[in-house]
Scaffold this motif. Structure first.
Motif, PDB file in Angstrom:
ATOM      1  N   GLN A  54      -9.369  -1.736  -3.029  1.00 19.49           N
ATOM      2  CA  GLN A  54     -10.476  -1.654  -3.987  1.00 19.49           C
ATOM      3  C   GLN A  54     -10.200  -0.593  -5.044  1.00 19.49           C
ATOM      4  OE1 GLN A  54     -13.868  -0.937  -1.480  1.00 19.49           O
ATOM      5  NE2 GLN A  54     -14.244  -3.117  -1.147  1.00 19.49           N
ATOM      6  N   GLU A  55      -9.629   0.538  -4.630  1.00 18.63           N
ATOM      7  CA  GLU A  55      -9.311   1.602  -5.581  1.00 18.63           C
ATOM      8  C   GLU A  55      -8.205   1.164  -6.533  1.00 18.63           C
ATOM      9  OE1 GLU A  55      -9.524   5.420  -7.428  1.00 18.63           O
ATOM     10  OE2 GLU A  55     -10.906   4.136  -6.339  1.00 18.63           O
ATOM     11  N   ILE A  56      -7.207   0.465  -6.021  1.00 21.95           N
ATOM     12  CA  ILE A  56      -6.136  -0.044  -6.877  1.00 21.95           C
ATOM     13  C   ILE A  56      -6.704  -1.012  -7.915  1.00 21.95           C
ATOM     14  CG2 ILE A  56      -4.106  -1.568  -6.904  1.00 21.95           C
ATOM     15  CD1 ILE A  56      -3.338  -0.267  -4.201  1.00 21.95           C
ATOM     16  N   GLN A  57      -7.568  -1.905  -7.474  1.00 17.52           N
ATOM     17  CA  GLN A  57      -8.168  -2.859  -8.401  1.00 17.52           C
ATOM     18  C   GLN A  57      -9.045  -2.163  -9.432  1.00 17.52           C
ATOM     19  OE1 GLN A  57      -9.976  -5.549  -5.590  1.00 17.52           O
ATOM     20  NE2 GLN A  57      -8.149  -6.836  -5.491  1.00 17.52           N
ATOM     21  N   ARG A  58      -9.771  -1.117  -9.017  1.00 17.70           N
ATOM     22  CA  ARG A  58     -10.601  -0.356  -9.953  1.00 17.70           C
ATOM     23  C   ARG A  58      -9.739   0.350 -10.995  1.00 17.70           C
ATOM     24  NH1 ARG A  58     -12.002   4.384 -11.339  1.00 17.70           N
ATOM     25  NH2 ARG A  58     -10.776   5.461  -9.776  1.00 17.70           N
ATOM     26  N   LEU A  59      -8.651   0.977 -10.542  1.00 25.18           N
ATOM     27  CA  LEU A  59      -7.766   1.686 -11.467  1.00 25.18           C
ATOM     28  C   LEU A  59      -7.090   0.721 -12.443  1.00 25.18           C
ATOM     29  CD1 LEU A  59      -6.134   4.244  -9.016  1.00 25.18           C
ATOM     30  CD2 LEU A  59      -7.708   4.762 -10.896  1.00 25.18           C
ATOM     31  N   ARG A  60      -6.674  -0.448 -11.953  1.00 26.22           N
ATOM     32  CA  ARG A  60      -6.069  -1.451 -12.838  1.00 26.22           C
ATOM     33  C   ARG A  60      -7.063  -1.912 -13.897  1.00 26.22           C
ATOM     34  NH1 ARG A  60      -2.929  -5.449  -8.642  1.00 26.22           N
ATOM     35  NH2 ARG A  60      -1.107  -4.124  -8.301  1.00 26.22           N
ATOM     36  N   ALA A  61      -8.275  -2.200 -13.473  1.00 29.04           N
ATOM     37  CA  ALA A  61      -9.299  -2.665 -14.409  1.00 29.04           C
ATOM     38  C   ALA A  61      -9.629  -1.583 -15.437  1.00 29.04           C
ATOM     39  CB  ALA A  61     -10.558  -3.081 -13.650  1.00 29.04           C
ATOM     40  N   ASP A  62      -9.695  -0.333 -14.990  1.00 28.37           N
ATOM     41  CA  ASP A  62      -9.969   0.789 -15.897  1.00 28.37           C
ATOM     42  C   ASP A  62      -8.852   0.919 -16.926  1.00 28.37           C
ATOM     43  OD1 ASP A  62     -11.414   3.181 -16.751  1.00 28.37           O
ATOM     44  OD2 ASP A  62      -9.749   4.309 -15.836  1.00 28.37           O
ATOM     45  N   TYR A  63      -7.598   0.856 -16.465  1.00 34.05           N
ATOM     46  CA  TYR A  63      -6.459   0.969 -17.376  1.00 34.05           C
ATOM     47  C   TYR A  63      -6.452  -0.193 -18.375  1.00 34.05           C
ATOM     48  CZ  TYR A  63      -1.770   0.844 -19.224  1.00 34.05           C
ATOM     49  OH  TYR A  63      -0.702   0.783 -20.083  1.00 34.05           O
ATOM     50  N   GLU A  64      -6.672  -1.416 -17.888  1.00 37.23           N
ATOM     51  CA  GLU A  64      -6.657  -2.578 -18.773  1.00 37.23           C
ATOM     52  C   GLU A  64      -7.757  -2.479 -19.826  1.00 37.23           C
ATOM     53  OE1 GLU A  64      -6.771  -6.053 -16.283  1.00 37.23           O
ATOM     54  OE2 GLU A  64      -4.841  -5.570 -15.381  1.00 37.23           O
ATOM     55  N   ALA A  65      -8.935  -1.970 -19.457  1.00 41.85           N
ATOM     56  CA  ALA A  65     -10.023  -1.807 -20.417  1.00 41.85           C
ATOM     57  C   ALA A  65      -9.663  -0.749 -21.466  1.00 41.85           C
ATOM     58  CB  ALA A  65     -11.314  -1.415 -19.692  1.00 41.85           C
ATOM     59  N   LYS A  66      -9.079   0.361 -21.026  1.00 45.41           N
ATOM     60  CA  LYS A  66      -8.659   1.403 -21.979  1.00 45.41           C
ATOM     61  C   LYS A  66      -7.587   0.868 -22.917  1.00 45.41           C
ATOM     62  CE  LYS A  66      -9.618   5.515 -19.219  1.00 45.41           C
ATOM     63  NZ  LYS A  66      -9.021   6.647 -18.487  1.00 45.41           N
ATOM     64  N   ARG A  67      -6.634   0.133 -22.373  1.00 47.13           N
ATOM     65  CA  ARG A  67      -5.541  -0.409 -23.177  1.00 47.13           C
ATOM     66  C   ARG A  67      -6.070  -1.403 -24.217  1.00 47.13           C
ATOM     67  NH1 ARG A  67      -0.055   0.804 -23.861  1.00 47.13           N
ATOM     68  NH2 ARG A  67       0.716  -0.978 -24.983  1.00 47.13           N
ATOM     69  N   ALA A  68      -7.051  -2.203 -23.827  1.00 48.63           N
ATOM     70  CA  ALA A  68      -7.629  -3.184 -24.748  1.00 48.63           C
ATOM     71  C   ALA A  68      -8.371  -2.502 -25.901  1.00 48.63           C
ATOM     72  CB  ALA A  68      -8.574  -4.119 -23.992  1.00 48.63           C
ATOM     73  N   ARG A  69      -8.961  -1.340 -25.636  1.00 44.84           N
ATOM     74  CA  ARG A  69      -9.688  -0.599 -26.678  1.00 44.84           C
ATOM     75  C   ARG A  69      -8.754   0.223 -27.565  1.00 44.84           C
ATOM     76  NH1 ARG A  69     -13.119   0.572 -22.223  1.00 44.84           N
ATOM     77  NH2 ARG A  69     -12.195   2.636 -22.071  1.00 44.84           N
ATOM     78  N   SER A  70      -7.536   0.430 -27.125  1.00 45.35           N
ATOM     79  CA  SER A  70      -6.585   1.288 -27.831  1.00 45.35           C
ATOM     80  C   SER A  70      -5.977   0.584 -29.037  1.00 45.35           C
ATOM     81  CB  SER A  70      -5.466   1.708 -26.869  1.00 45.35           C
ATOM     82  OG  SER A  70      -4.428   2.335 -27.563  1.00 45.35           O
ATOM     83  N   ASN A  71      -5.610   1.383 -30.045  1.00 42.94           N
ATOM     84  CA  ASN A  71      -4.915   0.824 -31.207  1.00 42.94           C
ATOM     85  C   ASN A  71      -3.434   1.197 -31.201  1.00 42.94           C
ATOM     86  OD1 ASN A  71      -4.935   3.537 -31.921  1.00 42.94           O
ATOM     87  ND2 ASN A  71      -5.830   3.209 -33.943  1.00 42.94           N
ATOM     88  N   LEU A  72      -2.906   1.608 -30.049  1.00 44.10           N
ATOM     89  CA  LEU A  72      -1.518   2.068 -29.991  1.00 44.10           C
ATOM     90  C   LEU A  72      -0.504   0.980 -30.312  1.00 44.10           C
ATOM     91  CD1 LEU A  72      -1.472   4.481 -26.933  1.00 44.10           C
ATOM     92  CD2 LEU A  72      -1.300   5.034 -29.349  1.00 44.10           C
ATOM     93  N   ASP A  73      -0.741  -0.236 -29.892  1.00 45.73           N
ATOM     94  CA  ASP A  73       0.244  -1.288 -30.142  1.00 45.73           C
ATOM     95  C   ASP A  73      -0.234  -2.309 -31.164  1.00 45.73           C
ATOM     96  OD1 ASP A  73      -1.674  -2.518 -28.634  1.00 45.73           O
ATOM     97  OD2 ASP A  73      -0.332  -3.270 -27.106  1.00 45.73           O
ATOM     98  N   SER A  74      -1.230  -1.937 -31.974  1.00 46.48           N
ATOM     99  CA  SER A  74      -1.781  -2.893 -32.927  1.00 46.48           C
ATOM    100  C   SER A  74      -0.989  -2.954 -34.225  1.00 46.48           C
ATOM    101  CB  SER A  74      -3.246  -2.545 -33.236  1.00 46.48           C
ATOM    102  OG  SER A  74      -3.316  -1.260 -33.829  1.00 46.48           O
TER     103      SER A  74
END
Length: 129
Positions: A11-31
């Motif tokens: 559950q913690e792994i899935q939470r951390l993955r989801a958190d990272y994916e949400a942050k990455r989606a909001r980021s403009n680093l690779d845009s």
């Protein structure tokens, strides 16, 4: 090792993955579609540290050109290094992959990696016996 969804570790792994994916989606680093150099120094609690931790986007002032961000200071890079040349050193794997058994993998629970080298497949076969 079969882990159940109720497993706290899973559950913690899935939470951390989801958190990272949400942050990455909001980021403009690779845009940015163009190639440019952005040099960041990892200084916690500053703009550069927050960008690297996906807590903050790149400032609008770096939309064009090459820049470095050290702490809270943003400045242009006058002589940026050339982009690295990326050689594709992957190998043709069709023949050796045909010798492997076909298995279904739950990618939500396991990391799925596409092989690039024959040695990876040979090592896997050797470990499998």
């Amino acid at each position: 090792m079969n882990q159940l969804p109720e497993d706290p570790c899973m559950q913690e792994i899935q939470r951390l993955r989801a958190d990272y994916e949400a942050k990455r989606a909001r980021s403009n680093l690779d845009s940015a579609g163009d190639r440019r150099c952005i040099r960041l120094a990892d200084i916690p609690g500053t703009i550069s540290g927050d960008i690297l931790r996906l807590k903050q986007n790149l400032p609008d002032s770096v939309d064009h050109g090459d820049h470095e961000i050290i702490g809270d200071k943003v400045r242009p890079i006058l002589n940026p290094p050339p982009p690295p040349e990326l050689d594709d050193d992957s190998e043709e794997l069709d023949t050796i992959l045909a010798s492997l058994p076909i298995v279904d993998v739950d990618s939500s629970k396991r990391f799925v990696k596409k092989g690039k080298y024959k040695s990876e497949i040979r090592n896997l076969l050797e470990c499998e016996g």
